[in-house]
Scaffold this motif. Structure first.
Motif, PDB file in Angstrom:
ATOM      1  N   GLY A   1      33.079  39.727  10.219  1.00  0.00           N
ATOM      2  CA  GLY A   1      32.278  40.967  10.092  1.00  0.00           C
ATOM      3  C   GLY A   1      32.431  42.011   8.840  1.00  0.00           C
TER       4      GLY A   1
ATOM      5  N   GLY B   1      27.403  43.474  11.203  1.00  0.00           N
ATOM      6  CA  GLY B   1      27.642  42.270  11.917  1.00  0.00           C
ATOM      7  C   GLY B   1      28.449  42.187  13.022  1.00  0.00           C
ATOM      8  N   PRO B   2      29.064  41.201  13.145  1.00  0.00           N
ATOM      9  CA  PRO B   2      29.801  41.411  14.402  1.00  0.00           C
ATOM     10  C   PRO B   2      31.032  42.413  14.755  1.00  0.00           C
ATOM     11  CG  PRO B   2      29.730  39.068  13.712  1.00  0.00           C
ATOM     12  CD  PRO B   2      29.297  39.930  12.735  1.00  0.00           C
ATOM     13  N   ALA B   3      31.490  42.863  13.330  1.00  0.00           N
ATOM     14  CA  ALA B   3      32.399  44.034  13.227  1.00  0.00           C
ATOM     15  C   ALA B   3      31.777  45.227  13.988  1.00  0.00           C
ATOM     16  CB  ALA B   3      32.562  44.493  11.828  1.00  0.00           C
TER      17      ALA B   3
ATOM     18  N   SER C   1      29.359  38.654  21.059  1.00  0.00           N
ATOM     19  CA  SER C   1      29.446  38.332  19.397  1.00  0.00           C
ATOM     20  C   SER C   1      30.673  37.310  19.406  1.00  0.00           C
ATOM     21  CB  SER C   1      29.977  39.650  18.793  1.00  0.00           C
ATOM     22  OG  SER C   1      31.271  40.007  19.128  1.00  0.00           O
TER      23      SER C   1
ATOM     24  N   SER D   1      32.965  35.627  15.787  1.00  0.00           N
ATOM     25  CA  SER D   1      33.110  35.340  14.482  1.00  0.00           C
ATOM     26  C   SER D   1      34.443  34.549  14.186  1.00  0.00           C
ATOM     27  CB  SER D   1      33.267  36.654  13.542  1.00  0.00           C
ATOM     28  OG  SER D   1      34.211  37.373  14.086  1.00  0.00           O
TER      29      SER D   1
END
Length: 734
Positions: free
Chosen positions: A58, A149-151, A488, A490
């Motif tokens: 992320g 993002g996934p963060a 999610s 990552s």
């Protein structure tokens, strides 16, 4: 570097450590020391450090306290210039009500991002009415963090674009007192002071900030200023019950803020802008925003061994009324219609009313609103080993309630030649309603380390019950329930101690308004992908990311900040849209001589969007959209270069921000459908001289070249950015 700057830099890096995209990375010895810091910093200032090279997936960015002090910006738009992937539509020149989006998401009133302060949602009503007409004063913040993002999956409800976290000052461990006073162009003034101390187990902090300006515009036939006054007071108390390795303390935060700003949505015709861009029409002389905001937040933190839990109870209250020119009454042209074509036979008399060169009537609308946002949230972390693998588990739950009450009314005014304005009638209420939401949010995320590979998988759940009540017709009552899980995943692979690659995918989501109970109006959903490269070799650090957001449905909602030609809070479907781009940030510090450094950073964003089908929409920024059209207020290219010189007792810094041209409508057949906001480059300069270890003076020049630029033509005519502005200031810290 001065003692003040060195201390600030050391404190900041000790809190964030690794991926600091604003100056050169710290040493490995510093990083090891920082890894022992309390994990509480990761719950308040989320970008904590456990290794030199952040290994979770992320894209994230941090603007540290050292960077915030470098330019002394009051405007969040300028602060975010060094964060890649941010798209902004400016409005008033001072950043009073920002419009921020990430990765192409609509920037309108920052409604698509999760806006937080100290890890807690801070928008007035993030579920019921997410448009952020309130934004905290960034001058009192010690860090600004951005998650994409996934963060961003941990910080809903809005996960399409990402999250922005503003970090307030911590209670100091030792007695600390500081004062910052400044004066500048257009009677700009700032007084910022704080005092705090910790004695045995009890600590406190008192901080106050006041800013003002007369404004850079002049109203025809009026001596009314076009500036603002803002005040902000924050008090923190904490008590530490810690014993040995167990950390256990409570903290109470109280804050109160007010604003009075003579701001308007009324802009200019293109012809008038070319003659005098800082003119305001006489009809706007009574336009004014007044608001007040208060916060109470109680935080408890407990940590022992590999486990920690942070619990917050919070309540935010926000009330505002904004009086502004809204039109000419029923069956008349809109303000934007008049200003686009002021010389037509139909529009000429209305234009003269606005300018004070003709007699007639106009309508002043006051949007009176009150908000409340409250809840309790707990976030826990637990590190453990299982089947030979190292796990870091994060989980959280939030019980949240918010509402908005609208009491909008209109008054008819008379304009006389020469700009004399008088009120003709009593209030006529136009909108009286309430939107209310109860939400339960949960997330769980597990990070697993396998040699050089770090895998992170998580899921977020949003369970929302909302309702809409029309105060003018109690039978007009709507309820809506929303239930969704947002996964999610990552991965980060460490190539060596200095370099790594990462990739991730997560589901994006933005809930729809409770006022919209039409089955044809959908929530916004997307699948978002990213892949990136991260490096930090003690000489240079940075992050380069490619992203692709695949919207199954793009959703927009109407607000007065966009147009008065659609129903307030009405939602519109945009269907399939693809957004792709590249974002990069690189930073370093060059040692020119033993006593002279040159810090520099480069931030670049490329964003491209395409509607995947043709359709016709009543949404004023879309219109008749053809497949392949791109979204509005989304520059293809933006670039920021920051550089400077830093010696033992002085520093000079320059920031140059280039923003590519932006279209103001996606399709055709609507106002501004063929209009572009021109590309622009703005230079900002700052210089500091350190008198001693605890005193300094500074000079800053915003818009150094005095660039005259249109920042928006919505909702009602062209408005310029801030002209060149000089500010001088003095700081003392004890």
């Amino acid at each position: 570097m001065s003692k003040i700057s060195k201390v600030t830099l050391a404190v900041t890096t000790s809190l964030v450590g690794l991926n600091v995209p604003v100056y050169a990375a710290e040493s490995a010895e510093q990083t090891q020391q920082n890894s022992n810091d309390s994990r509480f910093h990761e719950r308040i200032q989320i970008l904590g450090a456990h290794d030199k090279l952040r290994t979770q997936g992320g894209a994230t960015s941090l603007v540290s306290e050292a960077e915030l002090e470098k330019f002394e910006f009051d405007d969040i738009n300028k602060i975010l210039a060094t964060v890649p992937g941010v798209n902004i539509r400016e409005e008033d020149g001072y950043g009073l009500r920002p419009n921020i989006g990430f990765r192409g998401a609509t920037p309108e009133r920052s409604k698509k991002i999760s806006l937080m302060e100290d890890g807690v949602l801070i928008s007035p009503a993030p579920y019921s009415a997410p448009s952020a007409y309130y934004f905290p004063m960034v001058s009192r913040m010690t860090a600004v963090e951005v998650f994409k993002g996934p963060a961003a999956i941990k910080y809903g409800p809005n996960t399409v674009a990402g999250a922005l976290n503003l970090v307030t000052r911590e209670v100091p461990d030792v007695q600390s007192t500081a004062l910052d006073i400044a004066y500048g162009s257009d009677q700009y003034g700032k007084i910022h002071a704080y005092h705090g101390n910790t004695n045995n187990h009890f600590g406190y902090l008192i901080e106050g900030l006041y800013t003002r300006a007369d404004g850079f515009k002049n109203i025809d036939f009026s001596e009314q200023t076009t500036g603002f006054e803002k005040s902000d007071v924050m008090i923190k108390f904490n008590y530490d019950f810690s014993q040995g390795k167990m950390k256990n303390f409570v903290e109470l935060k109280l804050a109160y803020a007010t604003e009075k700003s003579n701001e308007t949505y009324l802009g200019l015709t293109q012809q008038d802008l070319a003659v005098n861009p800082f003119r305001r029409y006489a009809a706007s002389q009574n336009d004014q925003m007044n608001w007040d905001h208060d916060t109470i937040q109680l935080t408890h933190y407990y940590e022992q061994d590999a486990f920690d839990i942070t619990t917050r109870i919070y309540q935010h209250n926000f009330s505002r009324d904004w009086a502004k020119v809204s039109g000419f009454g029923t069956n008349t042209p809109s303000l934007l219609d008049v200003l686009i074509n002021p010389i037509s036979e139909e529009n000429q008399s209305y234009y003269q009313i606005l300018a004070g060169s003709g007699d007639g009537q106009f309508v002043l609308g006051t949007n009176d609103r009150s908000y409340r946002s409250q809840g309790i949230q707990s976030d826990l972390g637990f590190s453990f080993s299982f089947i030979g693998l190292e796990h870091k588990l994060d989980a959280g739950i939030r019980l949240h309630q918010d509402y908005i009450n609208r009491d909008h009314f209109e008054e008819t005014y008379s304009m006389a030649v020469g700009g004399q304005v008088s009120n003709l009638n009593d209030k006529t209420f136009t909108t009286v309603n309430q939107e209310k939401s109860d939400a339960v949010s949960v997330y769980i995320q597990d990070t697993i380390s396998i040699d050089a590979l770090t895998l992170t998988a998580g899921v977020r759940g949003e369970f929302i019950d909302s309702k809409y009540t029309n105060g003018k017709n109690e039978l007009d009552y709507l309820k809506k329930d929303s239930r969704i899980w947002l996964p999610s995943i990552s991965a980060f692979y460490k190539l060596d101690e200095d370099y790594g690659v990462f990739a991730g995918v997560h589901q994006g989501y933005v809930p729809s308004s409770p006022q919209q109970n039409d089955e044809n109006v959908e929530a916004e959903k997307s699948i978002n992908y990213e892949v990136g490269f991260r490096f930090n070799n003690n000489q240079i650090n940075g992050e380069i990311v490619g992203f692709f957001n695949d919207y199954s449905n793009l959703k927009e909602s109407c607000s007065f900040s966009q147009s008065s030609n659609c129903q307030l809070d009405a939602d519109f479907n945009g269907g399939d849209v693809n957004v792709l781009g590249i974002e990069a940030h690189i930073a370093s510090r060059v040692n020119l001589t033993p006593s002279l450094d040159m810090p520099w950073s480069l931030t670049y964003s490329y964003i491209q969007s395409e509607f995947q089908q043709s359709f016709v929409s009543d949404y004023p920024q879309w219109g008749e959209v053809s497949k392949g059209d791109s979204m509005p207020y989304q520059p293809d290219h933006s670039l920021t270069l920051t550089t400077g010189l830093s010696a033992n007792d002085w520093a000079v810094n320059l920031q140059a921000k280039y923003t590519g041209e932006m279209q103001e409508a996606a399709g055709s057949g609507v106002n501004l459908s063929d209009h572009l906001i021109d590309a622009q480059t703005i230079f900002d300069l700052s210089a500091s001289y350190f008198i001693s270890s605890d005193q300094s003076v500074y000079l800053k020049v915003d818009n150094l070249t005095d660039e005259v630029n249109v920042i928006s033509s919505r909702p009602n005519g062209a408005r310029p950015g801030k002209p060149r502005m000089f500010v001088v200031g003095y700081k003392i810290s004890l």
